[in-house]
Design a protein around this motif. Structure first.
Motif, PDB file in Angstrom:
ATOM      1  N   THR A   6      -5.302  -1.552  -8.254  1.00 10.51           N
ATOM      2  CA  THR A   6      -4.800  -0.286  -7.566  1.00 10.51           C
ATOM      3  C   THR A   6      -4.183   0.505  -8.553  1.00 10.51           C
ATOM      4  OG1 THR A   6      -3.040  -1.489  -6.877  1.00 10.51           O
ATOM      5  CG2 THR A   6      -5.190  -1.161  -5.333  1.00 10.51           C
ATOM      6  N   LYS A  27     -10.854  -2.230 -12.000  1.00  7.59           N
ATOM      7  CA  LYS A  27     -11.299  -1.657 -10.884  1.00  7.59           C
ATOM      8  C   LYS A  27     -12.493  -1.737 -10.615  1.00  7.59           C
ATOM      9  CE  LYS A  27     -11.162   2.688  -7.844  1.00  7.59           C
ATOM     10  NZ  LYS A  27     -10.517   3.796  -7.820  1.00  7.59           N
ATOM     11  N   THR A  31      -6.617   5.550  -6.220  1.00  9.78           N
ATOM     12  CA  THR A  31      -6.277   4.577  -7.217  1.00  9.78           C
ATOM     13  C   THR A  31      -6.902   4.879  -8.530  1.00  9.78           C
ATOM     14  OG1 THR A  31      -8.457   3.507  -6.431  1.00  9.78           O
ATOM     15  CG2 THR A  31      -6.239   2.781  -5.490  1.00  9.78           C
ATOM     16  N   THR A  90       0.985  -1.311   0.074  1.00  4.68           N
ATOM     17  CA  THR A  90      -0.107   0.023   0.014  1.00  4.68           C
ATOM     18  C   THR A  90       0.933   1.331   0.098  1.00  4.68           C
ATOM     19  OG1 THR A  90      -1.838   1.171   0.977  1.00  4.68           O
ATOM     20  CG2 THR A  90      -0.177   0.095   2.342  1.00  4.68           C
ATOM     21  N   HIS A 123      -6.454   7.241  -0.144  1.00  2.50           N
ATOM     22  CA  HIS A 123      -5.666   6.558  -1.331  1.00  2.50           C
ATOM     23  C   HIS A 123      -5.973   6.689  -2.471  1.00  2.50           C
ATOM     24  CE1 HIS A 123      -3.970   3.948   2.149  1.00  2.50           C
ATOM     25  NE2 HIS A 123      -3.040   4.549   2.120  1.00  2.50           N
ATOM     26  N   SER A 127     -10.159   1.098   0.223  1.00  3.16           N
ATOM     27  CA  SER A 127      -9.123   1.042  -0.651  1.00  3.16           C
ATOM     28  C   SER A 127      -8.347  -0.326  -0.313  1.00  3.16           C
ATOM     29  CB  SER A 127      -8.483   2.297  -0.561  1.00  3.16           C
ATOM     30  OG  SER A 127      -7.814   2.533   0.554  1.00  3.16           O
TER      31      SER A 127
END
Length: 959
Positions: A409, A322, A316, A174, A314, A340
């Motif tokens: 991501t 996705k 993405t 991450t 976050h 996320s």
């Protein structure tokens, strides 16, 4: 959040055995460094019996997954990991028949249980572990990963201190909180806030993240004014006590970096304390969007708590992969929200699977070996031999770090520090019924309203001018960024240090009446305080013994040492002081000047020469002669007064030239060109005469003062003593900047010592001059009845200001108030009240050289006159040459006659007579030239007529 821990249902004796196993591991891990040199896992010395090679293409590979099930992150991560495992096993292009087996374990949000799970997980010979979500647990089990060479891929541990050097087998899939803290610092700088209060959970993730934020803010000349730590699992009562204490401080900007499971309690308590009202600023890290996204529906009560909060999530990249994953989520976890971390967990499984596929395609085998260190139990009954070292762990880790593919991501690739490339965050503003995106942050372009992936194709640009965000609504439905601070409501008044002066008391001094001080500087400070939009309780504290002026450097140091909040008085803003304190806008101009005894200059018999400089006299005299010569040339052929013997003509030139100075020339000008030149010259003479008269009058009538000391330069080169005011910066300036010996510096206590030292002079124990600031010198000169004067120019430029502690927001508001006082004329009124001098003295002695008129003031006039003369002379000689050309045939006949009589000159006689004839033409009177030309024209006419008659007679004879 970590590795799988399998807790078996055993007897009480076996439970005790497991506990002892964990304690033994904690004892073994610190000895890793000491024992590592004695054991090489890839060494050939390892017994062959300890190796347990698996098949080259095993039917299955074990991977561990360790995290807390019952948490916002865990509830999203578990179904995501299961879905990834199913997708990998269903995809025939990956691993090609090898089954990926993920063993789950609940760490139960406990470092101890997480460590136990990590140890038992290794008994299953896992080649990698996914998790944990907690940075604290990640720190502990990273030691296990180091010892057994098992890669640890965490989708939730964001602690920046999880170093790749200390934990080479730890990899964060991450985003690193290092980048999130940079994003928050950029947002604070963008909004203009210099001080913040950090509210964080007191664990590895909270402490280390806020530490990074403090470092980043320091680079931007901002700071965390207070770190408010919350105990993990703290109840509402503890949070209330903490928020009550921070609410008494001056900063109103709060950065909240806590856990998503309990973070909402902070805002609930803040709401009850009235801290979600206008004037407050709340900034939350990614935990808040994670908590809200994990809720299936965010109720109105929760949104009411969070109105005006700014949060970071976050970012993405939006992609079809996705969107498909998010569409599947309702089938995977219908009762829980999506965040996320579910995507990061999903990508972590795929990262391991793709890395294993590369691992096997490179013909690598999976083998394990026993660690001899784990056999050294010193008689303990704990069996650690079941734990094995992954022999190919280092090679497998390198393959993982070299992977480059795209997941849900976005691009999955790691930089040299093992961080995800292209870190980015979404900036949210919680207002109304749902969060609203107001911009994005990336380390490529900083804050922007454009999606980060759009900017990656452009050159990096994080300049301040490039930062952009949409409009933000802050608590209390405020659209303008709040000031971010208030005067602290903690019952402590502002501590104001005031110099207890013994001289120049009109500026600042002790007073018997409240508030205990008085003077010009105090009135300015009080007037500025009254303009502030908030009350400022204050108390004045005198600094000094009252027997001599205190050291102003020491007074400023007292502010630095937090003994005073601000220093108020006649404090000069100098470079050395600005390094430690913040000054307000100057409220009076200042600068160092030199004061010396003066005497009246004696009159000189040559004073009449002083109005002009030497260059001016020379050029003026030269032009008188030049114009006289020009007029003679132009008038010589026309005017009888400019003709005659050479001696008479020379006298005429000189007489005419200088008589024009008084407009008394008796010769009349006849030619048009001569009159034109004379008119321009008389205009020049008129201006020169007027300027000379005015300057001479000023020199002879105004009192002229002189001094041995001409300025700071002559004072520095001499060896005479110099007086300075006690306590000011002048002494250090003379020593450090001008390299004057300290023995020459004489500190003076008050005005009486000033006057006495100047009157005695250096020969009688006094000083040659005094160096002090301009405001003091103005008072000194008027109190001495103008017996002294400043010499030379002011050689420093500065001002007086109020000195606040570094980064004090009150300094900015006070500067604004001082500017307002200046614009409204209040500063001038206060100045007249305290500094209305009885005697107005000319500050600086006059210099006769400075009052002299130089050539640069008149070169334009001389240029015009010169151009006029050149034009007139050009026209004159063109006319002469034209006349010479018309007389040329007659001159040629005479020349040929001369050649017959004097044959000896045949070599060069053809040019010399021509030049002589030209001179003769110039010297002849204009009337004679015209008569000759008239006669010549008549002869040509008669000869033409005679030729015509002869031609007619010849024609008749022929006929």
């Amino acid at each position: 959040m970590g590795f799988l821990v399998m807790i078996r249902e055993v007897s009480m004796a076996k439970a005790i055995r497991v506990v002892l196993l964990c304690v033994s591991v904690l004892w073994v891990v610190p000895k890793e460094c000491a024992c590592r040199s004695n054991f090489s896992r890839n060494s050939s010395s390892s017994s062959s019996s300890s190796l347990r090679p698996l098949r080259q293409r095993p039917s299955s590979v074990n991977v561990g997954a360790l995290f807390t099930y019952d948490s916002f992150i865990g509830r999203a991560a578990k179904p995501a990991v299961k879905a990834a495992m199913d997708d990998v096993n269903a995809d025939q292009s990956v691993l090609k028949g090898i089954k990926l087996n993920i063993i789950f374990q609940d760490s139960n949000c406990s470092g101890f249980i997480g460590t136990m799970g990590a140890l038992q997980l290794m008994e299953n010979k896992v080649v990698a572990a996914i998790g944990p979500q907690s940075s604290g647990i990640a720190h502990m089990i990273s030691y296990v990963a180091n010892e057994l060479h098992v890669p640890l891929l965490s989708f939730g541990a964001t602690d920046p201190t999880l170093s790749s050097l200390q934990f080479p087998y730890f990899l964060r899939t991450t985003q690193n909180d290092y980048f999130q803290m940079h994003a928050i610092a950029d947002f604070l700088s963008y909004s203009g806030w210099r001080q913040v209060i950090a509210i964080f959970v007191d664990d590895e993730c909270g402490r280390n993240g806020i530490s990074v934020l403090g470092d980043v803010l320091a680079k931007k000349r901002s700071r965390i004014s207070y770190k408010a730590a919350i105990t993990p699992g703290a109840d509402s009562s503890s949070i209330r006590d903490l928020l009550v204490s921070v609410n008494l401080m001056e900063s109103r900007v709060f950065v909240v970096h806590v856990n998503p499971d309990s973070g909402l309690n902070v805002f609930s308590v803040a709401k009850s304390l009235g801290m979600m009202a206008s004037g407050y600023v709340w900034i939350a890290t990614d935990w808040l969007p994670t908590a809200m996204d994990s809720m299936e529906h965010v109720d109105s009560d929760t949104m009411d708590l969070l109105q005006g909060v700014v949060a970071f999530r976050h970012y993405t990249i939006e992609s079809s992969v996705k969107r498909q994953f998010m569409a599947r989520w309702k089938n995977l976890r219908p009762n829980d929200g999506f965040n996320s971390y579910a995507m990061y967990a999903y990508d972590s499984v795929w990262l391991v699977a793709r890395a294993l596929d590369v691992f096997f395609r490179e013909n690598n085998n999976i083998t394990f070996s026993n660690d001899p260190n784990l056999h050294k139990t010193n008689g303990s009954t704990i069996q650690l031999s079941a734990l094995s070292v992954f022999n190919e762990g280092e090679k497998f880790m390198k393959i993982i770090l070299g992977m480059n593919h795209t997941g849900v991501t976005g691009p999955i690739q790691f930089d040299s520090d093992r961080n995800r490339v292209n870190p980015a965050y979404e900036v949210l503003n919680l207002e109304g019924t749902a969060p609203r995106t107001v911009g994005y942050w990336s380390n490529h372009s900083g804050l922007s309203v454009v999606h980060p992936e759009t900017l990656y194709s452009r050159p990096p640009n994080t300049s301040t001018a490039n930062q952009r965000l949409k409009g933000i609504i802050y608590p209390g439905e405020v659209t303008k960024p709040p000031r971010g601070w208030v005067f602290p409501n903690n019952g402590k008044p502002l501590r104001i240090g005031v110099p207890n002066r013994v001289s120049y008391t009109d500026y600042v001094s002790k007073d018997k009446n409240p508030p205990g001080v008085r003077g010009y500087c105090i009135d300015v400070f009080e007037a500025a305080i009254e303009l502030l939009p908030y009350p400022v309780p204050r108390t004045y504290i005198l600094y000094g013994d009252g027997k001599r002026n205190p050291s102003y450097d020491n007074l400023v140091n007292e502010v630095v040492a937090d003994n005073f909040d601000v220093a108020v008085g006649d404090i000069t803003i100098v470079t050395n002081r600005t390094r430690y304190v913040d000054f307000t806008q100057p409220f009076i101009e200042s600068g160092l000047v030199v004061v010396a005894p003066v005497k009246e200059a004696k009159s000189s018999p040559w004073s009449f020469l002083k109005p002009f400089t030497i260059e001016m006299w020379a050029v003026t005299g030269g032009f008188f002669l030049f114009v006289g010569a020009m007029v003679w040339i132009l008038e010589h052929r026309f005017n009888q007064e400019f003709r005659g013997p050479p001696r008479r003509q020379l006298i005429t030139i000189f007489w005419f030239s200088f008589s024009t100075m008084f407009f008394s020339h008796r010769e009349n000008t006849v030619s048009s060109l001569g009159r034109f030149v004379l008119i321009i010259w008389l205009f020049v003479v008129l201006i020169i005469n007027s300027s000379y008269t005015a300057s001479l009058t000023s020199i002879l009538t105004i009192r002229q003062l002189t001094s041995r000391i001409e300025g700071i330069d002559s004072l520095v080169t001499s060896n005479e003593p110099i007086g300075v005011q006690d306590g000011t910066f002048a002494r250090n300036y003379l020593i450090n900047e001008l390299n004057i010996l300290p023995s020459r510096i004489v500190p003076l206590k008050d005005e009486e010592q000033y006057l006495s030292a100047l009157q005695r002079g250096p020969n009688a124990g006094g000083v040659a001059a005094i160096v002090d600031e301009l405001p003091y010198i103005e008072v000194l000169l008027t109190n001495s009845n103008c017996k002294f004067r400043t010499v030379g120019q002011e050689f420093t430029r500065t001002g007086w200001g109020f000195a606040f502690q570094r980064d004090s927001p009150l300094a900015v508001d006070m500067s604004t108030a001082i500017l307002q006082l200046s614009e409204e004329g209040e500063l001038e009124k206060i100045h007249r009240k305290w500094l209305n001098y009885k005697h107005e003295c000319s500050m600086q002695i006059s210099n006769s050289e400075d009052s002299q008129l130089s050539l640069k003031s008149f070169w334009g006039l001389f240029l015009i006159c010169g151009i006029t003369c050149f034009m007139a002379l050009t026209v004159f000689f063109w006319r002469v040459f034209w006349q010479y050309q018309r007389l040329l045939p007659e001159s040629a006949d005479e020349e040929r006659a001369g050649e017959v009589s004097e044959p000896s000159r045949s070599g060069r006689g053809s040019r010399a007579p021509s030049f002589k004839e030209l001179i003769k033409v110039v010297d002849k009177r204009e009337a004679e030239i015209k008569e000759i030309l008239k006669q010549k024209s008549s002869k040509k006419l008669k000869s033409t007529q005679s030729a015509a008659g002869t031609s007619q007679s010849q024609h008749g004879e022929i006929t």
